[in-house]
Motif scaffolding. Structure first.
Motif, PDB file in Angstrom:
ATOM      1  N   MET A  17      -2.101 -67.881  11.595  1.00  9.89           N
ATOM      2  CA  MET A  17      -1.480 -67.789  12.915  1.00  9.89           C
ATOM      3  C   MET A  17      -2.246 -68.588  13.953  1.00  9.89           C
ATOM      4  O   MET A  17      -1.660 -69.308  14.767  1.00  9.89           O
ATOM      5  N   GLY A  18      -3.566 -68.471  13.948  1.00 10.96           N
ATOM      6  CA  GLY A  18      -4.375 -69.201  14.914  1.00 10.96           C
ATOM      7  C   GLY A  18      -4.205 -70.705  14.785  1.00 10.96           C
ATOM      8  O   GLY A  18      -4.140 -71.423  15.797  1.00 10.96           O
ATOM      9  N   GLN A  19      -4.129 -71.180  13.555  1.00 11.89           N
ATOM     10  CA  GLN A  19      -3.909 -72.615  13.316  1.00 11.89           C
ATOM     11  C   GLN A  19      -2.625 -73.083  13.987  1.00 11.89           C
ATOM     12  O   GLN A  19      -2.591 -74.101  14.674  1.00 11.89           O
ATOM     13  N   GLY A  20      -1.560 -72.328  13.752  1.00 11.59           N
ATOM     14  CA  GLY A  20      -0.256 -72.704  14.293  1.00 11.59           C
ATOM     15  C   GLY A  20      -0.228 -72.685  15.807  1.00 11.59           C
ATOM     16  O   GLY A  20       0.339 -73.579  16.445  1.00 11.59           O
ATOM     17  N   ILE A  21      -0.851 -71.663  16.409  1.00 13.84           N
ATOM     18  CA  ILE A  21      -0.874 -71.554  17.865  1.00 13.84           C
ATOM     19  C   ILE A  21      -1.671 -72.710  18.468  1.00 13.84           C
ATOM     20  O   ILE A  21      -1.272 -73.306  19.477  1.00 13.84           O
ATOM     21  N   ALA A  22      -2.801 -73.027  17.850  1.00 17.62           N
ATOM     22  CA  ALA A  22      -3.615 -74.149  18.334  1.00 17.62           C
ATOM     23  C   ALA A  22      -2.848 -75.459  18.225  1.00 17.62           C
ATOM     24  O   ALA A  22      -2.875 -76.299  19.131  1.00 17.62           O
ATOM     25  N   GLN A  23      -2.135 -75.638  17.122  1.00 18.04           N
ATOM     26  CA  GLN A  23      -1.376 -76.876  16.895  1.00 18.04           C
ATOM     27  C   GLN A  23      -0.304 -77.092  17.951  1.00 18.04           C
ATOM     28  O   GLN A  23      -0.220 -78.167  18.555  1.00 18.04           O
ATOM     29  N   ILE A  24       0.522 -76.082  18.189  1.00 21.96           N
ATOM     30  CA  ILE A  24       1.618 -76.257  19.146  1.00 21.96           C
ATOM     31  C   ILE A  24       1.090 -76.376  20.569  1.00 21.96           C
ATOM     32  O   ILE A  24       1.688 -77.061  21.406  1.00 21.96           O
ATOM     33  N   SER A  25      -0.041 -75.741  20.860  1.00 24.18           N
ATOM     34  CA  SER A  25      -0.635 -75.837  22.192  1.00 24.18           C
ATOM     35  C   SER A  25      -1.132 -77.250  22.452  1.00 24.18           C
ATOM     36  O   SER A  25      -0.926 -77.815  23.535  1.00 24.18           O
ATOM     37  N   ALA A  26      -1.767 -77.848  21.439  1.00 29.90           N
ATOM     38  CA  ALA A  26      -2.261 -79.214  21.575  1.00 29.90           C
ATOM     39  C   ALA A  26      -1.106 -80.206  21.684  1.00 29.90           C
ATOM     40  O   ALA A  26      -1.157 -81.151  22.485  1.00 29.90           O
ATOM     41  N   LEU A  27      -0.059 -79.998  20.897  1.00 28.49           N
ATOM     42  CA  LEU A  27       1.107 -80.887  20.959  1.00 28.49           C
ATOM     43  C   LEU A  27       1.793 -80.816  22.316  1.00 28.49           C
ATOM     44  O   LEU A  27       2.424 -81.785  22.758  1.00 28.49           O
ATOM     45  N   ALA A  28       1.683 -79.665  22.971  1.00 31.63           N
ATOM     46  CA  ALA A  28       2.309 -79.499  24.289  1.00 31.63           C
ATOM     47  C   ALA A  28       1.465 -80.114  25.408  1.00 31.63           C
ATOM     48  O   ALA A  28       1.863 -80.068  26.574  1.00 31.63           O
ATOM     49  N   GLY A  29       0.312 -80.669  25.041  1.00 30.45           N
ATOM     50  CA  GLY A  29      -0.512 -81.371  26.016  1.00 30.45           C
ATOM     51  C   GLY A  29      -1.684 -80.591  26.574  1.00 30.45           C
ATOM     52  O   GLY A  29      -2.364 -81.060  27.488  1.00 30.45           O
ATOM     53  N   TYR A  30      -1.947 -79.402  26.023  1.00 25.73           N
ATOM     54  CA  TYR A  30      -3.054 -78.593  26.514  1.00 25.73           C
ATOM     55  C   TYR A  30      -4.358 -78.917  25.786  1.00 25.73           C
ATOM     56  O   TYR A  30      -4.348 -79.317  24.612  1.00 25.73           O
ATOM     57  N   THR A  31      -5.463 -78.747  26.483  1.00 28.53           N
ATOM     58  CA  THR A  31      -6.778 -78.778  25.846  1.00 28.53           C
ATOM     59  C   THR A  31      -6.959 -77.438  25.155  1.00 28.53           C
ATOM     60  O   THR A  31      -6.665 -76.390  25.738  1.00 28.53           O
ATOM     61  N   VAL A  32      -7.430 -77.454  23.911  1.00 28.68           N
ATOM     62  CA  VAL A  32      -7.497 -76.230  23.112  1.00 28.68           C
ATOM     63  C   VAL A  32      -8.895 -76.041  22.531  1.00 28.68           C
ATOM     64  O   VAL A  32      -9.522 -77.001  22.067  1.00 28.68           O
ATOM     65  N   VAL A  33      -9.384 -74.809  22.564  1.00 29.73           N
ATOM     66  CA  VAL A  33     -10.602 -74.466  21.844  1.00 29.73           C
ATOM     67  C   VAL A  33     -10.229 -73.400  20.819  1.00 29.73           C
ATOM     68  O   VAL A  33      -9.695 -72.345  21.161  1.00 29.73           O
ATOM     69  N   LEU A  34     -10.445 -73.724  19.540  1.00 26.08           N
ATOM     70  CA  LEU A  34     -10.130 -72.810  18.437  1.00 26.08           C
ATOM     71  C   LEU A  34     -11.433 -72.248  17.888  1.00 26.08           C
ATOM     72  O   LEU A  34     -12.282 -72.991  17.385  1.00 26.08           O
ATOM     73  N   TYR A  35     -11.582 -70.938  17.986  1.00 26.79           N
ATOM     74  CA  TYR A  35     -12.827 -70.279  17.589  1.00 26.79           C
ATOM     75  C   TYR A  35     -12.636 -69.429  16.338  1.00 26.79           C
ATOM     76  O   TYR A  35     -11.613 -68.761  16.166  1.00 26.79           O
TER      77      TYR A  35
END
Length: 286
Positions: A17-35
């Motif tokens: 789930m975390g992978q998917g959320i990080a992926q779509i957030s980055a594609l939407a143009g957001y800076t993402v930190v995945l911990y």
């Protein structure tokens, strides 16, 4: 906090789930930190996100440039102190005590404007937020697996969640390409409460020897469902599905209709967690 104030998204938990959320957030143009606690989990997440984006390129939904930009927008880290963002979404184990401890730590190291969100699929939002200083900034943001494909997102308001917080998260879900639905706080919320019987009754039919796994799935799929209960549990994660059922069983004071299956429990004990482990109700090792 307004939607336009969100520039950076934190994601806790580098599992499916975390992978998917990080992926779509980055594609939407957001800076993402995945911990994640485990560096190996982060390595797997980075590899899987890359593969997902490659599939998107093959299907014409993502360009090579968008892939490179998305990957460069995600920071993969085991350093908890780097979890500082405008909104932080948790996607970890379905245990109330673990989630409560996590959010108390996140609240302590983030600003008074940061929105804290849980991807929980069954634990009441009000319970998780109870000991926070600012429960009005805490909300449920329940994605569905796989998060980078499934459109629905449940936005769940706890007793103390402010209307402004829910509205911002609702609008954020739309920016991420999702279809959000507002929900009130209750065990299982909307989808998991309704769908629980889909899994539980399938397991009861198996326990009673009425048919085998393949037979039950074939019949359900022939009636119009895209996937039978056992194929779907393998996709979601047998362990995750069992955890949600157990949580709802306890939340509804051991209502028999939510009783967890001993067959499913044995699968979890054996490490047969579905597609992600190579074996669940079906064998994916070949």
């Amino acid at each position: 906090m307004q939607l336009e104030d969100i520039k950076k998204i934190g994601v806790v938990g580098a599992g499916t789930m975390g992978q998917g959320i990080a992926q779509i957030s980055a594609l939407a143009g957001y800076t993402v930190v995945l911990y994640d606690l485990q560096s190996s989990a982060l390595d797997t997440a980075k590899n899987n996100i890359g593969k997902n984006l490659d599939k998107g390129i093959e299907r014409g939904k993502v360009t090579a440039e968008e892939k490179d930009q998305a990957l460069s927008s995600i920071a993969f880290t085991t350093d908890f102190e780097l979890l500082k963002a405008d909104i932080i979404i948790e996607a970890i184990v379905e245990r109330l005590d673990v989630k409560k401890e996590l959010f108390e730590k996140l609240e302590n190291q983030n600003s008074d404007k940061t929105i804290l969100a849980s991807n929980t699929s069954s634990i009441p939002i009000t319970r998780i937020a109870r000991d926070l200083r600012h429960p009005e900034r805490f909300v449920g943001m329940h994605f569905f697996n796989p998060a980078h494909i499934m459109k629905l997102v449940e936005v769940i308001s706890g007793v103390a969640t402010s209307d402004d917080t829910s509205k911002v998260v609702y609008e954020l879900a739309k920016v991420l390409g999702k279809v959000p639905v507002m929900a009130k706080d209750a065990p299982g919320f909307i989808v998991n409460r309704v769908a629980r019987n889909f899994y539980v009754e399938g397991l009861k039919v198996l326990e009673e020897g009425v048919s085998d796994v393949k037979g039950i799935d074939r019949l359900v799929e022939a009636s119009g469902f895209k996937m039978g209960p056992f194929r779907l549990m393998d996709l979601i994660g047998v362990d995750t599905n069992f955890s949600v059922t157990t949580s709802m069983f306890n939340a509804f004071h051991q209502d028999p209709k939510f009783r967890p299956s001993r067959i499913q429990e044995q699968k979890v004990d054996a490490g047969h967690h579905g597609r992600k482990s190579g074996k669940g109700f079906y064998d994916y090792s070949a």
